[in-house]
Design a protein around this motif. Structure first.
Motif, PDB file in Angstrom:
ATOM      1  N   ALA A 139      24.771  37.364  35.215  1.00 54.80           N
ATOM      2  CA  ALA A 139      24.971  38.496  34.514  1.00 54.80           C
ATOM      3  C   ALA A 139      25.025  37.803  33.165  1.00 54.80           C
ATOM      4  CB  ALA A 139      26.295  39.421  34.528  1.00 54.80           C
ATOM      5  N   LYS A 140      24.674  38.516  31.859  1.00 52.65           N
ATOM      6  CA  LYS A 140      24.567  38.181  30.369  1.00 52.65           C
ATOM      7  C   LYS A 140      25.985  37.478  30.160  1.00 52.65           C
ATOM      8  CE  LYS A 140      24.035  39.946  26.105  1.00 52.65           C
ATOM      9  NZ  LYS A 140      24.137  41.194  25.092  1.00 52.65           N
ATOM     10  N   ASP A 141      27.037  38.276  30.415  1.00 49.46           N
ATOM     11  CA  ASP A 141      28.485  37.987  30.017  1.00 49.46           C
ATOM     12  C   ASP A 141      29.126  36.838  30.928  1.00 49.46           C
ATOM     13  OD1 ASP A 141      28.137  39.756  27.918  1.00 49.46           O
ATOM     14  OD2 ASP A 141      29.215  41.406  28.723  1.00 49.46           O
ATOM     15  N   HIS A 142      28.622  36.727  32.024  1.00 43.47           N
ATOM     16  CA  HIS A 142      29.377  35.683  32.918  1.00 43.47           C
ATOM     17  C   HIS A 142      29.462  34.227  32.175  1.00 43.47           C
ATOM     18  CE1 HIS A 142      30.772  33.772  36.540  1.00 43.47           C
ATOM     19  NE2 HIS A 142      29.835  32.514  36.273  1.00 43.47           N
ATOM     20  N   GLY A 143      30.684  33.879  32.332  1.00 44.68           N
ATOM     21  CA  GLY A 143      31.148  32.798  31.457  1.00 44.68           C
ATOM     22  C   GLY A 143      31.439  32.946  29.903  1.00 44.68           C
ATOM     23  N   LEU A 144      31.399  34.232  29.574  1.00 43.78           N
ATOM     24  CA  LEU A 144      31.828  34.411  28.156  1.00 43.78           C
ATOM     25  C   LEU A 144      32.726  35.386  28.251  1.00 43.78           C
ATOM     26  CD1 LEU A 144      27.905  34.686  26.902  1.00 43.78           C
ATOM     27  CD2 LEU A 144      29.612  32.771  26.511  1.00 43.78           C
ATOM     28  N   GLU A 145      32.355  36.892  28.471  1.00 49.51           N
ATOM     29  CA  GLU A 145      33.395  37.708  28.284  1.00 49.51           C
ATOM     30  C   GLU A 145      34.103  37.794  29.775  1.00 49.51           C
ATOM     31  OE1 GLU A 145      33.301  41.786  26.998  1.00 49.51           O
ATOM     32  OE2 GLU A 145      31.588  41.347  25.624  1.00 49.51           O
ATOM     33  N   VAL A 146      33.369  37.409  31.000  1.00 46.36           N
ATOM     34  CA  VAL A 146      33.864  37.394  32.389  1.00 46.36           C
ATOM     35  C   VAL A 146      33.848  36.261  32.801  1.00 46.36           C
ATOM     36  CG1 VAL A 146      33.359  38.451  34.456  1.00 46.36           C
ATOM     37  CG2 VAL A 146      32.586  39.818  32.459  1.00 46.36           C
ATOM     38  N   LEU A 147      35.063  35.681  33.312  1.00 46.30           N
ATOM     39  CA  LEU A 147      35.117  34.649  34.230  1.00 46.30           C
ATOM     40  C   LEU A 147      35.070  34.503  35.479  1.00 46.30           C
ATOM     41  CD1 LEU A 147      38.298  33.137  32.193  1.00 46.30           C
ATOM     42  CD2 LEU A 147      35.763  32.966  31.622  1.00 46.30           C
ATOM     43  N   GLY A 148      34.842  35.810  36.173  1.00 43.89           N
ATOM     44  CA  GLY A 148      34.457  35.833  37.496  1.00 43.89           C
ATOM     45  C   GLY A 148      35.191  37.364  38.124  1.00 43.89           C
ATOM     46  N   LEU A 149      34.253  37.521  39.272  1.00 46.97           N
ATOM     47  CA  LEU A 149      34.577  38.906  39.721  1.00 46.97           C
ATOM     48  C   LEU A 149      35.614  38.699  41.066  1.00 46.97           C
ATOM     49  CD1 LEU A 149      33.466  41.766  39.103  1.00 46.97           C
ATOM     50  CD2 LEU A 149      31.600  41.288  40.913  1.00 46.97           C
ATOM     51  N   VAL A 150      36.591  39.330  41.282  1.00 46.34           N
ATOM     52  CA  VAL A 150      37.488  39.426  42.320  1.00 46.34           C
ATOM     53  C   VAL A 150      37.620  40.827  43.016  1.00 46.34           C
ATOM     54  CG1 VAL A 150      38.594  37.383  41.267  1.00 46.34           C
ATOM     55  CG2 VAL A 150      39.599  39.657  41.031  1.00 46.34           C
ATOM     56  N   ARG A 151      37.837  40.513  44.263  1.00 43.92           N
ATOM     57  CA  ARG A 151      38.227  41.692  45.153  1.00 43.92           C
ATOM     58  C   ARG A 151      39.676  42.081  45.044  1.00 43.92           C
ATOM     59  NH1 ARG A 151      34.532  41.675  51.047  1.00 43.92           N
ATOM     60  NH2 ARG A 151      32.500  41.266  49.951  1.00 43.92           N
ATOM     61  N   VAL A 152      40.259  43.147  45.226  1.00 42.00           N
ATOM     62  CA  VAL A 152      41.799  43.412  44.832  1.00 42.00           C
ATOM     63  C   VAL A 152      42.211  43.357  46.318  1.00 42.00           C
ATOM     64  CG1 VAL A 152      43.220  45.363  44.216  1.00 42.00           C
ATOM     65  CG2 VAL A 152      41.053  45.058  43.021  1.00 42.00           C
ATOM     66  N   SER A 153      43.478  42.861  46.317  1.00 42.44           N
ATOM     67  CA  SER A 153      44.214  42.688  47.708  1.00 42.44           C
ATOM     68  C   SER A 153      44.686  44.180  47.899  1.00 42.44           C
ATOM     69  CB  SER A 153      45.275  41.577  47.673  1.00 42.44           C
ATOM     70  OG  SER A 153      44.813  40.381  47.083  1.00 42.44           O
ATOM     71  N   LEU A 154      44.480  44.973  48.779  1.00 45.03           N
ATOM     72  CA  LEU A 154      44.969  46.330  49.178  1.00 45.03           C
ATOM     73  C   LEU A 154      45.786  46.164  50.128  1.00 45.03           C
ATOM     74  CD1 LEU A 154      41.671  48.337  48.675  1.00 45.03           C
ATOM     75  CD2 LEU A 154      43.458  48.029  47.163  1.00 45.03           C
ATOM     76  N   TYR A 155      46.096  44.958  51.035  1.00 44.81           N
ATOM     77  CA  TYR A 155      47.181  45.166  51.931  1.00 44.81           C
ATOM     78  C   TYR A 155      48.308  44.362  51.849  1.00 44.81           C
ATOM     79  CZ  TYR A 155      44.389  40.742  51.425  1.00 44.81           C
ATOM     80  OH  TYR A 155      43.558  39.518  50.999  1.00 44.81           O
ATOM     81  N   THR A 156      49.293  44.347  52.381  1.00 45.52           N
ATOM     82  CA  THR A 156      50.514  43.759  52.222  1.00 45.52           C
ATOM     83  C   THR A 156      50.634  42.817  53.553  1.00 45.52           C
ATOM     84  OG1 THR A 156      51.465  45.376  51.160  1.00 45.52           O
ATOM     85  CG2 THR A 156      52.870  43.672  52.003  1.00 45.52           C
ATOM     86  N   LEU A 157      50.687  41.456  53.306  1.00 43.50           N
ATOM     87  CA  LEU A 157      50.998  40.557  54.607  1.00 43.50           C
ATOM     88  C   LEU A 157      52.340  40.515  54.980  1.00 43.50           C
ATOM     89  CD1 LEU A 157      49.229  37.572  52.675  1.00 43.50           C
ATOM     90  CD2 LEU A 157      48.120  39.130  54.332  1.00 43.50           C
ATOM     91  N   ARG A 158      52.583  40.037  56.181  1.00 46.75           N
ATOM     92  CA  ARG A 158      53.553  40.257  57.049  1.00 46.75           C
ATOM     93  C   ARG A 158      54.882  39.651  56.380  1.00 46.75           C
ATOM     94  NH1 ARG A 158      52.130  38.141  62.924  1.00 46.75           N
ATOM     95  NH2 ARG A 158      50.943  36.976  61.903  1.00 46.75           N
ATOM     96  N   ASP A 159      54.630  38.697  55.381  1.00 47.18           N
ATOM     97  CA  ASP A 159      55.969  38.286  54.617  1.00 47.18           C
ATOM     98  C   ASP A 159      56.270  39.312  53.669  1.00 47.18           C
ATOM     99  OD1 ASP A 159      54.103  38.159  52.440  1.00 47.18           O
ATOM    100  OD2 ASP A 159      54.352  36.218  51.907  1.00 47.18           O
ATOM    101  N   GLY A 160      55.510  40.389  53.308  1.00 50.64           N
ATOM    102  CA  GLY A 160      56.136  41.732  52.734  1.00 50.64           C
ATOM    103  C   GLY A 160      55.819  41.524  51.080  1.00 50.64           C
ATOM    104  N   VAL A 161      55.402  40.262  50.776  1.00 48.52           N
ATOM    105  CA  VAL A 161      55.194  40.110  49.215  1.00 48.52           C
ATOM    106  C   VAL A 161      53.651  39.729  48.853  1.00 48.52           C
ATOM    107  CG1 VAL A 161      57.417  39.452  48.574  1.00 48.52           C
ATOM    108  CG2 VAL A 161      55.906  37.668  49.439  1.00 48.52           C
ATOM    109  N   GLY A 162      52.860  38.897  50.010  1.00 47.28           N
ATOM    110  CA  GLY A 162      51.694  38.173  49.751  1.00 47.28           C
ATOM    111  C   GLY A 162      50.713  39.515  50.123  1.00 47.28           C
ATOM    112  N   GLY A 163      49.576  39.427  49.397  1.00 48.33           N
ATOM    113  CA  GLY A 163      48.499  40.441  49.145  1.00 48.33           C
ATOM    114  C   GLY A 163      48.808  41.551  48.092  1.00 48.33           C
TER     115      GLY A 163
END
Lengths: 171, 171
Positions: free
Chosen positions: A107-131
């Motif tokens: 995309a035109k803005d990659h490396g400028l306005e945008v440094l990367g696309l990430v998915r959101v962690s919607l789950y909670t791991l068994r340790d209760g904090v991860g995710g």
């Protein structure tokens, strides 16, 4: 009058309602946020500006869908003067979302306005904090964390009150 | 005996020494970190495990280079028992780095262990906080923030003492 138009990309796969992805991006300023754009008086419509912003930030795969007024979920008067933030959420198919992930690095803005696309962690791991709990402790621009949580709450993905709990930290 | 092997991917373009990029990834647990892997007693060598991990997390573009023992910059005995973290940094050409960004969304671990690849903000914006300062306030796994800063300090990109300042927050 400038109007920022952040937009969340949310994917729901109807065959499996428990499967839902959300995308955010690492911004140039080191904060997580949603793709979007600013409107000024020369622009023809909010929707045109928003969809042009998506093309610039997500690449050519964003041409496969269009965010329209019914996708708008909320509008906030921001802390700056003369700024209203409109927030939209769009459901994509898994194919559309994968195509967006692939095209975003070109995309035109990659490396400028945008440094990367990430998915959101919607789950909670068994340790209760991860995710999701840790993900939400990262740095977010403006009201994007609350916009994410409000939308996920409307979709029944997170419990009611989570967004309010974050908001009260900053009151 | 398990040995985690995180690795930083650093790009230096010789024609312009001031142009440097670093990549990290948003992990499944909501924290930023470096690609890498764990060694157990069945594995043939640290390097083989590390390079296999890069292929799984960064996709086929990682086959274009190989991280070797001279790329190793530090080894830490971690907080867990029987864990030693080896940290490597590899210089890539701009073409190699762009290829990694493109192939990462097709990697085996994409959407599982890895939620997305992001570039690191190495600059500070005029407001004095946007860019690197805010980026470093996000959540990081293990010693990855200190490993990033130590390496950037060795390369002359950040001032001496910045890594130590972060480390002392957690002592």
């Amino acid at each position: 009058m400038a109007l920022p138009l952040p937009v969340a990309l949310l994917l729901g796969v109807p065959a499996n309602p428990s499967f839902l992805l959300s995308q955010m991006q690492m911004r140039f300023d080191g904060r997580l946020g949603f793709p979007g754009g600013f409107v000024d008086s020369q622009d023809s419509s909010l929707e045109d500006v928003l969809n042009r912003g998506l093309l610039e930030q997500l690449g050519e795969a964003a041409a496969d869908f269009r965010v329209e007024r019914p996708d708008c979920r909320s509008s906030y008067a921001g802390s700056g003067p003369r700024i209203v933030a409109h927030f939209c959420a769009k459901s994509l198919t898994l194919e559309q979302l994968s195509a967006v992930e692939s095209s975003a690095t070109g995309a035109k803005d990659h490396g400028l306005e945008v440094l990367g696309l990430v998915r959101v962690s919607l789950y909670t791991l068994r340790d209760g904090v991860g995710g999701r709990p840790i993900f939400l402790e990262n740095c977010f621009i403006g009201a994007s964390r609350e916009q994410l949580l409000d939308t996920l709450q409307d979709l029944g993905v997170v419990e009611a009150g989570l967004s309010q709990a974050f908001r009260s930290q900053f009151v």
